[in-house]
Design an enzyme around this catalytic site. Structure first.
Site, mmCIF file in Angstrom:
data_model
loop_
_atom_site.group_PDB
_atom_site.id
_atom_site.type_symbol
_atom_site.label_atom_id
_atom_site.label_comp_id
_atom_site.label_asym_id
_atom_site.label_seq_id
_atom_site.Cartn_x
_atom_site.Cartn_y
_atom_site.Cartn_z
ATOM 1 N N HIS A 56 32.216 -40.539 4.955
ATOM 2 C CA HIS A 56 31.190 -40.224 5.969
ATOM 3 C C HIS A 56 30.515 -41.503 6.461
ATOM 4 O O HIS A 56 29.698 -42.101 5.762
ATOM 5 C CB HIS A 56 30.138 -39.258 5.423
ATOM 6 C CG HIS A 56 29.231 -38.733 6.492
ATOM 7 N ND1 HIS A 56 29.276 -37.429 6.940
ATOM 8 C CD2 HIS A 56 28.281 -39.340 7.236
ATOM 9 C CE1 HIS A 56 28.390 -37.260 7.902
ATOM 10 N NE2 HIS A 56 27.760 -38.418 8.094
ATOM 11 N N HIS A 58 29.236 -43.845 10.324
ATOM 12 C CA HIS A 58 29.002 -43.873 11.780
ATOM 13 C C HIS A 58 29.285 -45.279 12.289
ATOM 14 O O HIS A 58 28.377 -46.105 12.372
ATOM 15 C CB HIS A 58 27.567 -43.458 12.114
ATOM 16 C CG HIS A 58 27.283 -42.021 11.794
ATOM 17 N ND1 HIS A 58 27.376 -41.018 12.732
ATOM 18 C CD2 HIS A 58 26.954 -41.417 10.630
ATOM 19 C CE1 HIS A 58 27.094 -39.849 12.160
ATOM 20 N NE2 HIS A 58 26.835 -40.068 10.874
ATOM 21 N N GLN A 151 26.292 -35.349 18.631
ATOM 22 C CA GLN A 151 24.970 -35.695 18.093
ATOM 23 C C GLN A 151 23.843 -34.842 18.684
ATOM 24 O O GLN A 151 22.913 -34.444 17.993
ATOM 25 C CB GLN A 151 24.681 -37.177 18.362
ATOM 26 C CG GLN A 151 23.256 -37.641 18.067
ATOM 27 C CD GLN A 151 23.026 -37.938 16.601
ATOM 28 O OE1 GLN A 151 23.575 -38.891 16.059
ATOM 29 N NE2 GLN A 151 22.225 -37.123 15.941
ATOM 30 N N HIS A 209 28.252 -32.233 10.326
ATOM 31 C CA HIS A 209 26.914 -32.467 9.798
ATOM 32 C C HIS A 209 26.304 -31.079 9.656
ATOM 33 O O HIS A 209 26.127 -30.374 10.650
ATOM 34 C CB HIS A 209 26.093 -33.301 10.771
ATOM 35 C CG HIS A 209 26.441 -34.758 10.778
ATOM 36 N ND1 HIS A 209 27.654 -35.226 11.186
ATOM 37 C CD2 HIS A 209 25.710 -35.843 10.397
ATOM 38 C CE1 HIS A 209 27.668 -36.550 11.063
ATOM 39 N NE2 HIS A 209 26.502 -36.951 10.592
ATOM 40 N N GLU A 212 21.455 -30.694 7.516
ATOM 41 C CA GLU A 212 20.768 -31.947 7.136
ATOM 42 C C GLU A 212 19.291 -31.740 7.416
ATOM 43 O O GLU A 212 18.747 -32.195 8.422
ATOM 44 C CB GLU A 212 21.315 -33.144 7.919
ATOM 45 C CG GLU A 212 20.757 -34.477 7.406
ATOM 46 C CD GLU A 212 21.248 -35.690 8.188
ATOM 47 O OE1 GLU A 212 21.954 -35.527 9.185
ATOM 48 O OE2 GLU A 212 20.907 -36.812 7.775
ATOM 49 N N ASP A 308 27.392 -43.312 5.114
ATOM 50 C CA ASP A 308 26.685 -42.781 6.285
ATOM 51 C C ASP A 308 26.256 -43.881 7.255
ATOM 52 O O ASP A 308 26.694 -43.909 8.393
ATOM 53 C CB ASP A 308 25.490 -41.914 5.870
ATOM 54 C CG ASP A 308 25.050 -40.935 6.968
ATOM 55 O OD1 ASP A 308 25.701 -40.893 8.032
ATOM 56 O OD2 ASP A 308 24.057 -40.206 6.763
HETATM 57 ZN ZN LIG Z 1 26.173 -38.748 9.403
#
Ligand SMILES: [Zn+2]
Length: 424
Positions: A56, A58, A151, A209, A212, A308
């Site tokens: 995971h 970005h 996102q 995701h 969260e 992450d």
């Molecule tokens: Zn993430």
């Protein structure tokens, strides 16, 4: 023979093992192999591990720290706002350059497989183009898998689903989602249905995701498990973060975990980020916010720890070191038992390799000769020391080397060197 590594300790506890490599593959793993090779490395009891895997990440945001300004509060919401300010300023060259720099760091840390989410809510799909280019460039040394990540929400952002379909057609590997960020719980559940059906129809894996949030009523993981089993996608679907499970009612969780297990849905916790971003509305006691890692493992669910973020709008620290991630995960989950500490190592190696669906991963005859020799004698010692990666090997070739950690002492009557390892 191209390469033999002698006197290795392996993650499963076997000691004094030789590993023979030919043509980029491991061809033998045993005590005192009688062959000769053009290159020999004496591991001298050090841990030889398959490479680290980050399930995971970005990569479109990484190393953008300070652009256009730093996150003053260090919170998730300021991070999302900051990313919104940065997005229109992104250029493809800068995206590629930052990602390539991170990949250099990753290799030095023995991190040779990464699943990165890439935001598809910018209609230009600049980041998708950039990371597809990076994927091609790093392919000789890193397996980079990309997730189309909406996102801003697949329904909340008007163009997101169309962009996601375009990104998949361009070569992105995995379908992403963010159900807890849609406008309503119902929209969140509907987004899970839509994205799972799209992925099932096209044969894609899914990694969302999911939940969260500190809200115990955020239960999209239940919906994700439901559609996964309904559509026959067992083993191909992952819920990332699942932080709301930290705050859920125990009775409900006792029903939920078997459903996740039955659906073959995997989980990814991101300990560095979860412990810093969750629990922010609490005074005291203050929740940790990481999902129930030990409990899911005990239920037979595959669980990985992810990095992450590294130096981006959400997190100012990090360096691509999966041992730092395992170290934090171990502490936050209180996984201090002997077996639990070993599971924390598996959570940054074998477990994420399964989630990514990597072929020929591991240390056995026939596996890819992708190996890391660590300055430690065991997986637990590797986590304790965040041990130096002495040699990083890809397809039988050494691609990175680091010196062992030690301090030269100037104490009369004491040894001249401390290497932080217990010798018996
Ligand atoms: Zn993430």
């Amino acid at each position: 023979m191209d390469l033999i590594i002698r006197h290795a300790s392996l993650p499963d506890g076997r000691r004094d093992i030789d590993i023979a490599v030919q043509g980029g593959r491991i061809i033998a793993v045993d005590h005192a192999l009688p062959m000769q090779a053009s290159q020999e490395i004496d591991a001298a009891g050090d841990l030889v591990s398959p490479p680290f895997v980050d399930a995971h990440f970005h990569m479109d945001a990484t190393l953008s720290y300070g652009q256009p300004r730093v996150n003053q509060s260090g919170t998730l919401l300021e991070g999302i706002a900051l990313w919104g300010e940065l997005k229109p300023l992104l250029t493809q060259d800068a995206l590629v350059e930052r990602a390539m720099q991170y990949c250099d760091w990753a290799v030095g840390r023995g991190l040779l497989a990464i699943r990165s989410h890439v935001d598809i809510c910018d209609d230009r799909l600049l980041a998708v183009e950039a990371l597809l280019e990076v994927k091609k460039r790093v392919a000789p040394y890193i397996d980079l898998q990309l997730v189309a990540f909406p996102q801003d929400g697949i329904f909340r952002s008007a163009t997101a689903f169309g962009n996601l379909q375009r990104a998949m057609a361009m070569g992105v590997d995995v379908v992403g989602g963010i159900p807890h960020f849609e406008r309503t719980m119902a929209d969140g559940a509907e987004s899970v249905r839509l994205l799972c059906e799209f992925a099932a129809q096209k044969g894609y894996r899914v990694d969302m995701h999911c939940d969260e949030s500190d809200d115990p009523m955020s239960r999209h993981i239940e919906t994700l498990a439901f559609h996964t089993q309904r559509l026959g996608m067992q083993g191909r679907v992952t819920g990332s973060h699942l932080t709301s499970m930290h705050s859920m009612d125990n009775y409900y969780v006792s029903k939920l975990l078997p459903l996740i297990r039955e659906a073959g849905v995997s989980a990814i916790a991101n300990p560095l980020i979860n412990i810093t971003l969750q629990g922010r509305h609490d005074s005291y006691p203050k929740r940790r916010g990481m999902t129930r890692v030990a409990e899911m493992l005990a239920s037979g669910i595959t669980v990985a720890f992810g990095q992450d973020c590294t130096m981006d709008p959400w997190y100012s620290l990090g360096s691509g070191d999966m041992l730092e991630v395992a170290h934090m995960g171990l502490h936050v989950a209180q996984m201090t038992g002997q077996q639990a500490m070993q599971q924390c190592y598996a959570a940054v190696t074998e477990m994420p390799a399964q989630i990514l669906g990597l072929d020929n991963y591991g240390i056995y005859a026939g596996a890819n000769a992708d190996l890391v020799i660590l300055d430690a004698g065991s997986t637990i010692e590797a986590i304790r020391l965040r041990a130096a990666r002495r040699f990083v090997i890809r397809r039988g070739k050494v691609i990175s080397q680091s010196p062992a950690a030690s301090a030269s002492l100037s104490l009369s009557g004491r040894p001249a060197l401390a290497d932080f390892r217990l010798r018996s």
